[in-house]
Design an enzyme around this catalytic site. Structure first.
Site, PDB file in Angstrom:
ATOM      1  N   ARG A 118       0.840  -1.209   0.000  1.00 23.53           N
ATOM      2  CA  ARG A 118       0.000   0.000   0.000  1.00 23.53           C
ATOM      3  C   ARG A 118       0.877   1.262   0.000  1.00 23.53           C
ATOM      4  O   ARG A 118       0.569   2.248   0.681  1.00 23.53           O
ATOM      5  CB  ARG A 118      -0.935   0.020   1.221  1.00 23.53           C
TER       6      ARG A 118
ATOM      7  N   GLU B  67      -4.273   3.832   6.432  1.00 28.90           N
ATOM      8  CA  GLU B  67      -4.035   3.627   4.995  1.00 28.90           C
ATOM      9  C   GLU B  67      -4.421   4.867   4.178  1.00 28.90           C
ATOM     10  O   GLU B  67      -3.684   5.267   3.276  1.00 28.90           O
ATOM     11  CB  GLU B  67      -4.839   2.398   4.539  1.00 28.90           C
TER      12      GLU B  67
ATOM     13  N   SER C 261     -10.203  -0.490   3.776  1.00 24.61           N
ATOM     14  CA  SER C 261      -9.436  -0.755   5.006  1.00 24.61           C
ATOM     15  C   SER C 261      -8.874   0.561   5.519  1.00 24.61           C
ATOM     16  O   SER C 261      -8.250   1.298   4.763  1.00 24.61           O
ATOM     17  CB  SER C 261      -8.263  -1.692   4.722  1.00 24.61           C
TER      18      SER C 261
HETATM   19  N1  EPU Z   1     -10.772 -10.496  10.915  1.00 25.39           N
HETATM   20  C1  EPU Z   1     -11.400 -10.595  12.124  1.00 25.39           C
HETATM   21  N2  EPU Z   1     -12.269  -9.601  12.479  1.00 25.39           N
HETATM   22  C2  EPU Z   1     -12.544  -8.554  11.672  1.00 25.39           C
HETATM   23  C3  EPU Z   1     -11.905  -8.461  10.425  1.00 25.39           C
HETATM   24  C4  EPU Z   1     -11.006  -9.460  10.061  1.00 25.39           C
HETATM   25  O1  EPU Z   1     -11.174 -11.519  12.888  1.00 25.39           O
HETATM   26  O2  EPU Z   1     -13.345  -7.709  12.064  1.00 25.39           O
HETATM   27  C5  EPU Z   1      -9.864 -11.561  10.491  1.00 25.39           C
HETATM   28  C6  EPU Z   1     -10.516 -12.394   9.398  1.00 25.39           C
HETATM   29  O3  EPU Z   1     -11.252 -13.445   9.922  1.00 25.39           O
HETATM   30  C7  EPU Z   1      -9.356 -12.896   8.598  1.00 25.39           C
HETATM   31  C8  EPU Z   1      -8.303 -11.818   8.783  1.00 25.39           C
HETATM   32  O4  EPU Z   1      -8.712 -11.017   9.876  1.00 25.39           O
HETATM   33  O5  EPU Z   1      -8.860 -14.094   9.135  1.00 25.39           O
HETATM   34  C9  EPU Z   1      -8.084 -10.999   7.538  1.00 25.39           C
HETATM   35  O6  EPU Z   1      -9.306 -10.411   7.096  1.00 25.39           O
HETATM   36  P1  EPU Z   1      -9.656 -10.234   5.532  1.00 25.39           P
HETATM   37  O7  EPU Z   1      -9.452 -11.496   4.820  1.00 25.39           O
HETATM   38  O8  EPU Z   1     -10.988  -9.567   5.473  1.00 25.39           O
HETATM   39  O9  EPU Z   1      -8.531  -9.278   4.973  1.00 25.39           O
HETATM   40  P2  EPU Z   1      -7.849  -7.990   5.573  1.00 25.39           P
HETATM   41  O10 EPU Z   1      -6.435  -8.318   5.923  1.00 25.39           O
HETATM   42  O11 EPU Z   1      -8.679  -7.380   6.632  1.00 25.39           O
HETATM   43  C10 EPU Z   1      -6.846  -7.162   3.304  1.00 25.39           C
HETATM   44  C11 EPU Z   1      -6.745  -5.843   2.588  1.00 25.39           C
HETATM   45  C12 EPU Z   1      -8.032  -5.572   1.811  1.00 25.39           C
HETATM   46  C13 EPU Z   1      -8.241  -6.697   0.825  1.00 25.39           C
HETATM   47  C14 EPU Z   1      -8.321  -8.043   1.581  1.00 25.39           C
HETATM   48  C15 EPU Z   1      -8.387  -9.217   0.637  1.00 25.39           C
HETATM   49  C16 EPU Z   1      -5.257  -4.433   3.870  1.00 25.39           C
HETATM   50  C17 EPU Z   1      -5.146  -3.298   4.840  1.00 25.39           C
HETATM   51  N3  EPU Z   1      -6.489  -4.773   3.552  1.00 25.39           N
HETATM   52  O12 EPU Z   1      -7.862  -7.024   4.283  1.00 25.39           O
HETATM   53  O13 EPU Z   1      -7.839  -4.363   1.095  1.00 25.39           O
HETATM   54  O14 EPU Z   1      -9.429  -6.502   0.085  1.00 25.39           O
HETATM   55  O15 EPU Z   1      -7.121  -8.206   2.378  1.00 25.39           O
HETATM   56  O16 EPU Z   1      -7.154  -9.380   0.004  1.00 25.39           O
HETATM   57  O17 EPU Z   1      -4.247  -4.969   3.441  1.00 25.39           O
HETATM   58  C18 EPU Z   1      -8.102  -2.003   1.293  1.00 25.39           C
HETATM   59  O18 EPU Z   1      -6.876  -1.933   1.286  1.00 25.39           O
HETATM   60  O19 EPU Z   1      -8.832  -0.975   1.341  1.00 25.39           O
HETATM   61  C19 EPU Z   1      -8.726  -3.309   1.261  1.00 25.39           C
HETATM   62  C20 EPU Z   1     -10.045  -3.473   1.377  1.00 25.39           C
END
Ligand code: EPU
Length: 350
Positions: free
Chosen positions: A164, A346, A246
Site C-alpha cells: 500500500r 491507509e 481498510s
Molecule cells: N478479521 C477478524 N475480524 C474482523 C476483520 C477481520 O477476525 O473484524 C480476520 C478475518 O477473519 C481474517 C483476517 O482477519 O482471518 C483478515 O481479514 P480479511 O481477509 O478480510 O482481509 P484484511 O487483511 O482485513 C486485506 C486488505 C483488503 C483486501 C483483503 C483481501 C489491507 C489493509 N487490507 O484485508 O484491502 O481486500 O485483504 O485481500 O491490506 C483495502 O486496502 O482498502 C482493502 C479493502
C-alpha cells in the site's frame, strides 16, 4: 478549461464527508494541464490531485487548487508473445477497467475487481486484494510534473512499490529527493497481463468458492464474479454506507514479537511473509479490542469487518473528518495498549 470556485467535495469522496474546494479544475487531457500552466494565476499555485476520492479523509476545506483527474481511454497497446499490454486513462473507473479487460479477453486483473477508485489512484497506493497487488501487473505509467510541467514515464522500479505504498505517497524533502507526493499528476497507466493466463486462487475465500461450486478450473470471468460476490458480502458499498476501504494497514512484526502475542492471544490471525517477518490481521486486532459495531459520533466501525470505518450519518448528517480521526486514534490507542502495536492509517488525511 474552467476553474470552478467553492465546489462541494461530498460527491467526490467515498466517505461522503462534507468539505469544499476553494478552486477545482477538471483535467480531461494533458492539454488542460498545459492551459492551467499558461495562466499566471494558477501556474505556481499549490495543487492537490484528486482521483476517485476513495482513499482520503477530508478534515476541512481544501485550499490548494484541486485537480480532478478525468482522463479517459482504454486500449490494447500490445498483443505480445508473453503478455498483453493494456493502457488506461487515469480518470477511468478502476472496476470498469478491470471488467473491460476481462470481457475483452485480456485477463489478469480479475482479483482486483470491485476496488473503488480510479486507475490513476491504483499505483499511488499499490492497490491489492486476494493475492495480487497492482505491482504484479504493472508495466509503466505516464505523469506530468506539476512544478515543471514536463511529462515523464516511470517503470515499476521507479514507482518504488511497497505494501500500500509507492513513490507517490512520499514527500521529497531537502536532503531526500525520493518522493513525488503533491508533485506529480498521473495521466495514464499501462498494465502487463502475462500469457499464458494463470488463475490466482490461493486465497482462502477463493478456495472456499471452488469447493462450494465444484469448479476447480475457474476462468478469469469466474474469478471476477467470485471476487465481486466475496467483496459484496464482506465490505460495505460506499454509495450506501460511506467508507474508505481498510482504514489501517496490516502491521508486520518480528517472529519474536508474534510469539509473545500468541502466548497471550493464541487465536491471533497471522501470516508469515517472504522476508521472515509476520503480518498480523489488523481487523482481528481491532475486533479483539471490542470495536466492531462501535461508534464515535457519526464515525463507526463496520459490523462485518472491523478494519473498515464507516459514515453512519449518510448524506444528510455525514460524519466529519474530525470524527473519523478521533475514532481512528481511539482504536490505535486501544490496540497499542493491548498488543503493543501501532496501527498505521491507509488513507491520505487531507
Ligand atoms: N478479521 C477478524 N475480524 C474482523 C476483520 C477481520 O477476525 O473484524 C480476520 C478475518 O477473519 C481474517 C483476517 O482477519 O482471518 C483478515 O481479514 P480479511 O481477509 O478480510 O482481509 P484484511 O487483511 O482485513 C486485506 C486488505 C483488503 C483486501 C483483503 C483481501 C489491507 C489493509 N487490507 O484485508 O484491502 O481486500 O485483504 O485481500 O491490506 C483495502 O486496502 O482498502 C482493502 C479493502
Amino acid at each position: 478549461m474552467i476553474v470552478e470556485s467553492n465546489v462541494a467535495l461530498q460527491p467526490f469522496n467515498s466517505f461522503g464527508i462534507v468539505a469544499r474546494a476553494q478552486h477545482l479544475a477538471r483535467i480531461a487531457s494533458e492539454a488542460d494541464l498545459a492551459a492551467l500552466r499558461a495562466d499566471a494565476q494558477w501556474r505556481d499555485a499549490p495543487k492537490f490531485v484528486l482521483g476517485g476520492g476513495s482513499n482520503i479523509v477530508l478534515t476541512g476545506d481544501v485550499k490548494p487548487l484541486v485537480l480532478k483527474v478525468e482522463i479517459q481511454g482504454l486500449r490494447l497497446v500490445e498483443d505480445g508473445a508473453r503478455a498483453w499490454i493494456v493502457e488506461a486513462g487515469a480518470g477511468e473507473n478502476w472496476h470498469d477497467t478491470v471488467q473491460w479487460t476481462v470481457e475483452n479477453g485480456f485477463p489478469g486483473l480479475e482479483n482486483l475487481a470491485m476496488i473503488p477508485g480510479t486507475v490513476g489512484g491504483a499505483p499511488v497506493q499499490n492497490i491489492g486484494a486476494y493475492g495480487i497487488e497492482l505491482q504484479d501487473r504493472f508495466e509503466s505509467l505516464d505523469a506530468i510534473d506539476l512544478v515543471t510541467g514536463r511529462a515523464f514515464t516511470l517503470d515499476a522500479a521507479q514507482c518504488a512499490f511497497g505494501y500500500r505504498d509507492s513513490v507517490f505517497k512520499h514527500v521529497a524533502t531537502g536532503d531526500n529527493d525520493f518522493g513525488l507526493a503533491g508533485r506529480a499528476l498521473i495521466t495514464r497507466v499501462r498494465f502487463r497481463l502475462p500469457k499464458p493466463w494463470k488463475a490466482v486462487v490461493g486465497y482462502l475465500d477463493l478456495e472456499r468458492r471452488m469447493e462450494e461450486t465444484g469448479n476447480f478450473t475457474p476462468d478469469a470471468k469466474d474469478i471476477f464474479d467470485w471476487i465481486c460476490a466475496i467483496r459484496r458480502a464482506k465490505l460495505p458499498d460506499w454509495r450506501v454506507l460511506g467508507n474508505a476501504g481498510s482504514f489501517f494497514k496490516n502491521p508486520t512484526v518480528t517472529p519474536e514479537q508474534c510469539a509473545d502475542i500468541i502466548a497471550r492471544d493464541p487465536k491471533i490471525v497471522h501470516y508469515p511473509m517472504a522476508d521472515g517477518s509476520i503480518k498480523l490481521a489488523a481487523g482481528w486486532l481491532i475486533d479483539a479490542c471490542g470495536w466492531k459495531g462501535k461508534s464515535v459520533g457519526n464515525a463507526g466501525v463496520y459490523e462485518k469487518q472491523a478494519l473498515v470505518l464507516v459514515n453512519r450519518g449518510g448524506r444528510e448528517d455525514p460524519v466529519t473528518g474530525g470524527e473519523v480521526m478521533t475514532l481512528a486514534k481511539a482504536i490505535q490507542t486501544s490496540v497499542y495498549e493491548r498488543f503493543g502495536i501501532r496501527l498505521e492509517p491507509e488513507p491520505v488525511v487531507v
